[in-house]
Design an enzyme around this catalytic site. Sequence first.
Site, PDB file in Angstrom:
ATOM      1  N   ASP A   1       0.808  -1.221   0.000  1.00  0.00           N
ATOM      2  CA  ASP A   1       0.000   0.000   0.000  1.00  0.00           C
ATOM      3  C   ASP A   1       0.843   1.273   0.000  1.00  0.00           C
ATOM      4  O   ASP A   1       0.450   2.304   0.560  1.00  0.00           O
ATOM      5  CB  ASP A   1      -0.968   0.009   1.206  1.00  0.00           C
ATOM      6  CG  ASP A   1      -1.798  -1.257   1.243  1.00  0.00           C
ATOM      7  OD1 ASP A   1      -2.182  -1.725   0.162  1.00  0.00           O
ATOM      8  OD2 ASP A   1      -2.039  -1.781   2.346  1.00  0.00           O
ATOM      9  N   GLU A   2       1.995   1.199  -0.637  1.00  0.00           N
ATOM     10  CA  GLU A   2       2.880   2.362  -0.702  1.00  0.00           C
ATOM     11  C   GLU A   2       2.318   3.422  -1.652  1.00  0.00           C
ATOM     12  O   GLU A   2       2.724   4.590  -1.601  1.00  0.00           O
ATOM     13  CB  GLU A   2       4.274   1.940  -1.187  1.00  0.00           C
ATOM     14  CG  GLU A   2       5.039   0.998  -0.242  1.00  0.00           C
ATOM     15  CD  GLU A   2       4.734  -0.467  -0.501  1.00  0.00           C
ATOM     16  OE1 GLU A   2       3.810  -0.758  -1.294  1.00  0.00           O
ATOM     17  OE2 GLU A   2       5.417  -1.319   0.101  1.00  0.00           O
TER      18      GLU A   2
ATOM     19  N   LYS B   1       1.517   2.178  -5.109  1.00  0.00           N
ATOM     20  CA  LYS B   1       2.014   1.626  -6.385  1.00  0.00           C
ATOM     21  C   LYS B   1       1.075   1.952  -7.546  1.00  0.00           C
ATOM     22  O   LYS B   1       1.512   2.333  -8.626  1.00  0.00           O
ATOM     23  CB  LYS B   1       2.197   0.102  -6.256  1.00  0.00           C
ATOM     24  CG  LYS B   1       3.229  -0.300  -5.213  1.00  0.00           C
ATOM     25  CD  LYS B   1       3.344  -1.799  -5.054  1.00  0.00           C
ATOM     26  CE  LYS B   1       2.195  -2.450  -4.327  1.00  0.00           C
ATOM     27  NZ  LYS B   1       2.083  -2.132  -2.897  1.00  0.00           N
TER      28      LYS B   1
ATOM     29  N   GLY C   1      -4.625  -4.294  -3.742  1.00  0.00           N
ATOM     30  CA  GLY C   1      -5.626  -3.258  -3.991  1.00  0.00           C
ATOM     31  C   GLY C   1      -4.859  -2.007  -4.358  1.00  0.00           C
ATOM     32  O   GLY C   1      -4.216  -1.399  -3.506  1.00  0.00           O
ATOM     33  N   HIS C   2      -4.844  -1.664  -5.631  1.00  0.00           N
ATOM     34  CA  HIS C   2      -4.070  -0.515  -6.117  1.00  0.00           C
ATOM     35  C   HIS C   2      -5.027   0.608  -6.512  1.00  0.00           C
ATOM     36  O   HIS C   2      -5.854   0.438  -7.408  1.00  0.00           O
ATOM     37  CB  HIS C   2      -3.197  -0.932  -7.312  1.00  0.00           C
ATOM     38  CG  HIS C   2      -2.147  -1.946  -6.946  1.00  0.00           C
ATOM     39  ND1 HIS C   2      -1.244  -2.461  -7.841  1.00  0.00           N
ATOM     40  CD2 HIS C   2      -1.860  -2.532  -5.765  1.00  0.00           C
ATOM     41  CE1 HIS C   2      -0.447  -3.308  -7.218  1.00  0.00           C
ATOM     42  NE2 HIS C   2      -0.812  -3.381  -5.970  1.00  0.00           N
TER      43      HIS C   2
ATOM     44  N   GLN D   1       1.882  -6.154  -3.419  1.00  0.00           N
ATOM     45  CA  GLN D   1       2.365  -6.300  -2.042  1.00  0.00           C
ATOM     46  C   GLN D   1       3.628  -5.444  -1.878  1.00  0.00           C
ATOM     47  O   GLN D   1       3.794  -4.473  -2.595  1.00  0.00           O
ATOM     48  CB  GLN D   1       2.636  -7.773  -1.671  1.00  0.00           C
ATOM     49  CG  GLN D   1       1.364  -8.595  -1.496  1.00  0.00           C
ATOM     50  CD  GLN D   1       0.661  -8.904  -2.812  1.00  0.00           C
ATOM     51  OE1 GLN D   1       1.245  -9.498  -3.710  1.00  0.00           O
ATOM     52  NE2 GLN D   1      -0.583  -8.505  -2.913  1.00  0.00           N
TER      53      GLN D   1
HETATM   54  P1  GDP Z   1      -0.922   0.340  -3.483  1.00  0.00           P
HETATM   55  O1  GDP Z   1      -1.493  -0.948  -3.037  1.00  0.00           O
HETATM   56  O2  GDP Z   1       0.562   0.417  -3.268  1.00  0.00           O
HETATM   57  O3  GDP Z   1      -1.302   0.719  -4.883  1.00  0.00           O
HETATM   58  O4  GDP Z   1      -1.547   1.469  -2.531  1.00  0.00           O
HETATM   59  P2  GDP Z   1      -3.088   1.581  -2.078  1.00  0.00           P
HETATM   60  O5  GDP Z   1      -3.867   2.093  -3.218  1.00  0.00           O
HETATM   61  O6  GDP Z   1      -3.534   0.350  -1.412  1.00  0.00           O
HETATM   62  O7  GDP Z   1      -2.961   2.659  -0.932  1.00  0.00           O
HETATM   63  C1  GDP Z   1      -2.443   3.926  -1.145  1.00  0.00           C
HETATM   64  C2  GDP Z   1      -3.535   4.955  -0.761  1.00  0.00           C
HETATM   65  O8  GDP Z   1      -2.946   6.237  -0.639  1.00  0.00           O
HETATM   66  C3  GDP Z   1      -4.620   5.097  -1.806  1.00  0.00           C
HETATM   67  O9  GDP Z   1      -5.817   5.418  -1.169  1.00  0.00           O
HETATM   68  C4  GDP Z   1      -4.135   6.273  -2.657  1.00  0.00           C
HETATM   69  O10 GDP Z   1      -5.188   6.967  -3.300  1.00  0.00           O
HETATM   70  C5  GDP Z   1      -3.480   7.130  -1.611  1.00  0.00           C
HETATM   71  N1  GDP Z   1      -2.321   7.931  -2.052  1.00  0.00           N
HETATM   72  C6  GDP Z   1      -1.389   7.633  -3.010  1.00  0.00           C
HETATM   73  N2  GDP Z   1      -0.439   8.588  -3.023  1.00  0.00           N
HETATM   74  C7  GDP Z   1      -0.771   9.499  -2.070  1.00  0.00           C
HETATM   75  C8  GDP Z   1      -0.155  10.694  -1.596  1.00  0.00           C
HETATM   76  O11 GDP Z   1       0.903  11.119  -2.039  1.00  0.00           O
HETATM   77  N3  GDP Z   1      -0.814  11.356  -0.586  1.00  0.00           N
HETATM   78  C9  GDP Z   1      -1.968  10.903  -0.045  1.00  0.00           C
HETATM   79  N4  GDP Z   1      -2.524  11.603   0.936  1.00  0.00           N
HETATM   80  N5  GDP Z   1      -2.569   9.777  -0.477  1.00  0.00           N
HETATM   81  C10 GDP Z   1      -1.968   9.074  -1.460  1.00  0.00           C
HETATM   82  P1  IMO Z   2      -0.958  -4.198  -2.266  1.00  0.00           P
HETATM   83  O1  IMO Z   2      -0.505  -4.733  -3.600  1.00  0.00           O
HETATM   84  C1  IMO Z   2      -0.947  -4.725   2.084  1.00  0.00           C
HETATM   85  C2  IMO Z   2      -0.902  -8.830   3.590  1.00  0.00           C
HETATM   86  C3  IMO Z   2      -2.149  -9.304   4.314  1.00  0.00           C
HETATM   87  C4  IMO Z   2      -1.542 -10.341   5.243  1.00  0.00           C
HETATM   88  C5  IMO Z   2      -0.433 -10.959   4.405  1.00  0.00           C
HETATM   89  C6  IMO Z   2      -0.842 -12.236   3.686  1.00  0.00           C
HETATM   90  O2  IMO Z   2      -2.242  -3.475  -2.294  1.00  0.00           O
HETATM   91  O3  IMO Z   2       0.161  -3.462  -1.593  1.00  0.00           O
HETATM   92  P2  IMO Z   2      -2.478 -12.892   1.681  1.00  0.00           P
HETATM   93  O4  IMO Z   2      -3.827 -12.404   1.324  1.00  0.00           O
HETATM   94  O5  IMO Z   2      -1.441 -12.634   0.649  1.00  0.00           O
HETATM   95  O6  IMO Z   2      -2.502 -14.301   2.161  1.00  0.00           O
HETATM   96  O7  IMO Z   2      -2.064 -12.026   2.978  1.00  0.00           O
HETATM   97  O8  IMO Z   2      -0.087  -9.987   3.433  1.00  0.00           O
HETATM   98  N1  IMO Z   2      -1.169  -8.296   2.226  1.00  0.00           N
HETATM   99  C7  IMO Z   2      -1.123  -6.995   1.927  1.00  0.00           C
HETATM  100  N2  IMO Z   2      -0.938  -5.916   2.701  1.00  0.00           N
HETATM  101  N3  IMO Z   2      -1.107  -4.571   0.753  1.00  0.00           N
HETATM  102  C8  IMO Z   2      -1.259  -5.643  -0.047  1.00  0.00           C
HETATM  103  O9  IMO Z   2      -1.282  -5.538  -1.401  1.00  0.00           O
HETATM  104  C9  IMO Z   2      -1.323  -6.925   0.536  1.00  0.00           C
HETATM  105  N4  IMO Z   2      -1.508  -8.178   0.044  1.00  0.00           N
HETATM  106  C10 IMO Z   2      -1.397  -9.001   1.094  1.00  0.00           C
HETATM  107  O10 IMO Z   2      -2.771  -8.252   5.008  1.00  0.00           O
HETATM  108  O11 IMO Z   2      -0.922  -9.699   6.333  1.00  0.00           O
HETATM  109 MG    MG Z   3      -2.951  -1.640  -1.728  1.00  0.00          MG
END
Ligand code: GDP
Ligand code: IMO
Ligand code: MG
Length: 419
Positions: free
Chosen positions: A8-9, A11, A35-36, A219
């Site tokens: 959840d960085e 990406k 979840g991107h 991840q």
């Molecule tokens: P991913 O799994 O690495 O693609 O990241 P996620 O989408 O799960 O989580 C990142 C969250 O932070 C999402 O809700 C994005 O819309 C949000 N986001 C991304 N970049 C920024 C940022 O620079 N600032 C803030 N406040 N939110 C961001």
């Molecule tokens: P993105 O791509 C954050 C975590 C789960 C759990 C562990 C194993 O959005 O960054 P799994 O479902 O793979 O058996 O879960 O890994 N996990 C994530 N945490 N972002 C994700 O994906 C994740 N995908 C799995 O919460 O701790």
């Molecule tokens: Mg995510």
Amino acid sequence: MLGLQWGDEGKGKIVDVLTPKYDVICRFQGGPNAGHTLEIDNFKQVLHTIPSGIFRKDKMNVIGNGVVIDPITFEREIESISKHGVDLHKTLYISKKAHLILPTHRLLDAASEEAKGATKIGSTLKGIGPTYRDKIGREGLRVGDLFENFSEKYAVRVQAHKDLLDKYYHFDYSAQFAETEKEWMKAIEVLKTFNIVDTEHLINESLAENKAVLAEGAQGTMLDIDFGSYPFVTSSSTICAGACTGLGVAPNKIGNVYGIFKAYCTRVGSGPFPTELFDEDGQNMRAVGREYGSTTGRPRRCGWLDLVALKYSIMLNGVTELIMMKADVLDQFETIKICMGYEINGEVTDKFPFELNDGVKPEFVELPGWKTDLTQLTSQDEFPEEFNNYINFIEEQVGIPISIASVGPNRAQTILLGD
Ligand code: GDP
Ligand code: IMO
Ligand code: MG
């Protein structure tokens, strides 16, 4: 493009931002546990299986052999994307070798977590672990299998899973199974209407034609099956090397390696997290950063930036460029902490240890906060001095330049950094 922390960085956002420079965008591992999130002008889209380049025109998108696909999630995702006028039949290519998440894999995930009780992984329960277990155990079903004697192969596998659920886990699945199976069978017909090919040829041909290929990690490095905080990890290779096996691309074809990290840390699910905050600071990060899982909605655990973990991730991935996300979430803090080392048995180290147990204590430095709303800024010239210092401090510590700072979820809130 790889996540350097626990996922959840950001990406999804960055892949969408970088896509105009690329011709082909590929997912190489993971599945709908990912979840991107993309925020484009006035809409928001969460992607689970489909690469995050799909809202840019004329790009090829690939789901590589290293990915595991749940046809039900895939169908829902296609439906939701098509509402924005995007038809992926022409631009999406799916590997015949990608493994299928069967309805029983999800049930096995649930049964396994239930059996673990307090020691559960905190899985997203999407069937990831059981599907990769079947793959490595040489019993999985692949997308290419959908076209030949599929019902027989499916029946054998599902019976084996049902036996496990019944006899080993004593898990009652009767209530959910029939309905899910029906939906799954309908969804594979949708999946079959897409381009299903040997994507390794497609990608290597693209590289031979000097096309630019971007691999999108899912991840994060700290969830990698080998180098993450095992067993609290996911079941695939989330690091750069995973892009080679997950796409069929040789290591000498890898060019730039973008490493993406948040200006702080989050983790969702169980497992160690040395810089985790249990106080008001952590709650503020969660509230301001909207730190709730994109896939499961679970609150994310929040903490300070961990340079021990970040340096380890940079080393494992061979990162050439860093991208820092979500610095705006720290806008209100008077001071900001960064973990420089771990104290283990009275000694401080910056080397990531075998295990992160309770004996690992983070050692922090404290830097002044910038107390400025970064979300409105459009260029580095406008950065407050304290924010520039924060960036410079990290660059000096890890020895890799930060080339982009993201200051908000929208595409537009992305600032290129100079030297
Ligand atoms: P991913 O799994 O690495 O693609 O990241 P996620 O989408 O799960 O989580 C990142 C969250 O932070 C999402 O809700 C994005 O819309 C949000 N986001 C991304 N970049 C920024 C940022 O620079 N600032 C803030 N406040 N939110 C961001
Ligand atoms: P993105 O791509 C954050 C975590 C789960 C759990 C562990 C194993 O959005 O960054 P799994 O479902 O793979 O058996 O879960 O890994 N996990 C994530 N945490 N972002 C994700 O994906 C994740 N995908 C799995 O919460 O701790
Ligand atoms: Mg995510």
